[in-house]
Design a protein around this motif. Structure first.
Motif, PDB file in Angstrom:
ATOM      1  N   LYS A 142       0.384  -0.756  -0.092  1.00 22.22           N
ATOM      2  CA  LYS A 142       0.497  -0.129   0.080  1.00 22.22           C
ATOM      3  C   LYS A 142       1.452   0.874  -0.113  1.00 22.22           C
ATOM      4  CE  LYS A 142      -3.827   2.265   2.475  1.00 22.22           C
ATOM      5  NZ  LYS A 142      -4.771   2.159   3.891  1.00 22.22           N
ATOM      6  N   GLU A 143       1.717   0.883   0.824  1.00 22.44           N
ATOM      7  CA  GLU A 143       3.349   1.803   0.738  1.00 22.44           C
ATOM      8  C   GLU A 143       3.781   1.785  -0.523  1.00 22.44           C
ATOM      9  OE1 GLU A 143       7.144   2.798   3.110  1.00 22.44           O
ATOM     10  OE2 GLU A 143       5.471   2.217   4.263  1.00 22.44           O
ATOM     11  N   ASN A 144       3.459   1.588  -1.927  1.00 29.41           N
ATOM     12  CA  ASN A 144       4.832   1.748  -2.663  1.00 29.41           C
ATOM     13  C   ASN A 144       2.871   2.133  -3.952  1.00 29.41           C
ATOM     14  OD1 ASN A 144       7.069   1.317  -1.676  1.00 29.41           O
ATOM     15  ND2 ASN A 144       6.964  -0.881  -1.407  1.00 29.41           N
ATOM     16  N   ASP A 145       1.666   2.364  -3.356  1.00 28.65           N
ATOM     17  CA  ASP A 145       0.844   2.049  -4.354  1.00 28.65           C
ATOM     18  C   ASP A 145       0.509   1.257  -5.376  1.00 28.65           C
ATOM     19  OD1 ASP A 145       0.280   5.004  -3.553  1.00 28.65           O
ATOM     20  OD2 ASP A 145       2.246   5.663  -4.766  1.00 28.65           O
ATOM     21  N   ASN A 146       0.716  -0.571  -4.473  1.00 25.37           N
ATOM     22  CA  ASN A 146       0.479  -1.025  -5.542  1.00 25.37           C
ATOM     23  C   ASN A 146      -1.111  -1.367  -5.401  1.00 25.37           C
ATOM     24  OD1 ASN A 146       3.581  -1.571  -7.060  1.00 25.37           O
ATOM     25  ND2 ASN A 146       3.990  -2.498  -4.822  1.00 25.37           N
ATOM     26  N   LEU A 147      -1.346  -2.575  -5.852  1.00 27.42           N
ATOM     27  CA  LEU A 147      -2.763  -3.273  -5.878  1.00 27.42           C
ATOM     28  C   LEU A 147      -2.444  -4.279  -4.951  1.00 27.42           C
ATOM     29  CD1 LEU A 147      -3.990  -3.477  -8.900  1.00 27.42           C
ATOM     30  CD2 LEU A 147      -5.099  -1.139  -7.572  1.00 27.42           C
ATOM     31  N   ASP A 157      -0.114 -12.750  -7.013  1.00 27.31           N
ATOM     32  CA  ASP A 157       0.743 -12.332  -7.889  1.00 27.31           C
ATOM     33  C   ASP A 157       0.530 -10.730  -7.277  1.00 27.31           C
ATOM     34  OD1 ASP A 157       0.857 -13.959  -9.771  1.00 27.31           O
ATOM     35  OD2 ASP A 157      -2.286 -14.247 -10.359  1.00 27.31           O
ATOM     36  N   VAL A 158       1.479 -10.380  -7.596  1.00 26.73           N
ATOM     37  CA  VAL A 158       1.796  -8.856  -6.686  1.00 26.73           C
ATOM     38  C   VAL A 158       1.630  -7.594  -8.316  1.00 26.73           C
ATOM     39  CG1 VAL A 158       3.040  -6.975  -6.426  1.00 26.73           C
ATOM     40  CG2 VAL A 158       2.659  -9.038  -5.264  1.00 26.73           C
ATOM     41  N   LYS A 159       0.822  -7.156  -8.230  1.00 23.45           N
ATOM     42  CA  LYS A 159       0.709  -5.473  -9.682  1.00 23.45           C
ATOM     43  C   LYS A 159       1.280  -4.835  -9.370  1.00 23.45           C
ATOM     44  CE  LYS A 159      -3.521  -8.025 -12.478  1.00 23.45           C
ATOM     45  NZ  LYS A 159      -3.073  -9.143 -11.301  1.00 23.45           N
ATOM     46  N   VAL A 160       2.482  -4.624  -9.695  1.00 22.52           N
ATOM     47  CA  VAL A 160       3.483  -3.072  -9.673  1.00 22.52           C
ATOM     48  C   VAL A 160       2.722  -2.010 -10.187  1.00 22.52           C
ATOM     49  CG1 VAL A 160       5.752  -2.156  -9.852  1.00 22.52           C
ATOM     50  CG2 VAL A 160       4.923  -4.540  -9.979  1.00 22.52           C
ATOM     51  N   SER A 161       2.696  -1.351  -9.142  1.00 22.04           N
ATOM     52  CA  SER A 161       2.400   0.210  -9.425  1.00 22.04           C
ATOM     53  C   SER A 161       3.223   0.762 -10.891  1.00 22.04           C
ATOM     54  CB  SER A 161       2.286   1.076  -8.840  1.00 22.04           C
ATOM     55  OG  SER A 161       3.498   1.348  -7.986  1.00 22.04           O
ATOM     56  N   GLN A 162       2.420   1.595 -10.910  1.00 27.51           N
ATOM     57  CA  GLN A 162       2.861   2.655 -12.731  1.00 27.51           C
ATOM     58  C   GLN A 162       4.537   3.329 -12.113  1.00 27.51           C
ATOM     59  OE1 GLN A 162       2.072   2.045 -15.667  1.00 27.51           O
ATOM     60  NE2 GLN A 162       0.611   0.309 -14.601  1.00 27.51           N
ATOM     61  N   GLU A 180      11.250   6.617 -14.861  1.00 20.58           N
ATOM     62  CA  GLU A 180      12.754   6.814 -14.204  1.00 20.58           C
ATOM     63  C   GLU A 180      13.489   6.596 -13.072  1.00 20.58           C
ATOM     64  OE1 GLU A 180      16.277   9.420 -15.551  1.00 20.58           O
ATOM     65  OE2 GLU A 180      15.566   9.849 -16.636  1.00 20.58           O
ATOM     66  N   ASN A 181      12.566   7.535 -11.978  1.00 19.38           N
ATOM     67  CA  ASN A 181      12.995   7.984 -11.028  1.00 19.38           C
ATOM     68  C   ASN A 181      12.897   5.600  -9.826  1.00 19.38           C
ATOM     69  OD1 ASN A 181      10.467   7.778 -10.087  1.00 19.38           O
ATOM     70  ND2 ASN A 181      10.643   9.946  -9.238  1.00 19.38           N
ATOM     71  N   GLY A 182      12.484   5.113 -10.066  1.00 20.05           N
ATOM     72  CA  GLY A 182      11.421   4.040  -9.835  1.00 20.05           C
ATOM     73  C   GLY A 182      10.864   4.341  -9.219  1.00 20.05           C
ATOM     74  N   GLY A 183      10.106   4.949  -8.151  1.00 22.30           N
ATOM     75  CA  GLY A 183       8.998   5.027  -7.702  1.00 22.30           C
ATOM     76  C   GLY A 183       9.322   5.170  -6.064  1.00 22.30           C
ATOM     77  N   LYS A 184       8.625   5.627  -5.231  1.00 23.08           N
ATOM     78  CA  LYS A 184       9.242   5.373  -3.405  1.00 23.08           C
ATOM     79  C   LYS A 184      10.569   4.734  -2.813  1.00 23.08           C
ATOM     80  CE  LYS A 184       4.537   7.602  -2.637  1.00 23.08           C
ATOM     81  NZ  LYS A 184       2.951   7.337  -1.864  1.00 23.08           N
ATOM     82  N   VAL A 185      10.822   3.641  -3.557  1.00 24.13           N
ATOM     83  CA  VAL A 185      11.494   2.692  -2.680  1.00 24.13           C
ATOM     84  C   VAL A 185      12.393   2.041  -3.970  1.00 24.13           C
ATOM     85  CG1 VAL A 185      10.084   2.040  -0.738  1.00 24.13           C
ATOM     86  CG2 VAL A 185      10.661   0.340  -2.825  1.00 24.13           C
TER      87      VAL A 185
END
Length: 89
Positions: free
Chosen positions: A2-7, A22-27, A32-37
């Motif tokens: 949730k912290e990474n905006d994933n479903l 199954d883990v759906k990765v957030s957009q 380019e910066n790879g998101g929050k983590v």
């Protein structure tokens, strides 16, 4: 997640001898910066990865499956001249 905006993760527990998550990765991970983590530097939770070498038996199993995806453990045991239990482990 949730912290990474994933479903939320989807769990499939109806497989015979295993389960699947199954883990759906957030957009944001595709940016380019790879998101929050994530990102090019591994993010705040990244770091070095320890590689584990496969044994010769493990390599042979991969080769046999690569050549014939429907090969059975019994057939592999005969081709590799090892006990079936060795392959099961």
């Amino acid at each position: 997640m949730k912290e990474n905006d994933n479903l939320p993760a989807e769990f499939n527990v109806y497989l015979i001898t295993a389960f699947k998550v199954d883990v759906k990765v957030s957009q944001s991970y595709t940016k380019e910066n790879g998101g929050k983590v994530g990102g090019k530097n591994g993010g705040k939770v990244g770091g070095d990865v320890t590689l584990i070498e496969m044994t010769d038996i493990q390599k042979s199993i991969i080769d046999l499956i690569g050549a014939d995806a429907s090969i059975s453990i019994d057939q592999m045991a005969v081709k590799m001249a090892v006990k079936k239990r060795t392959l099961e482990r």
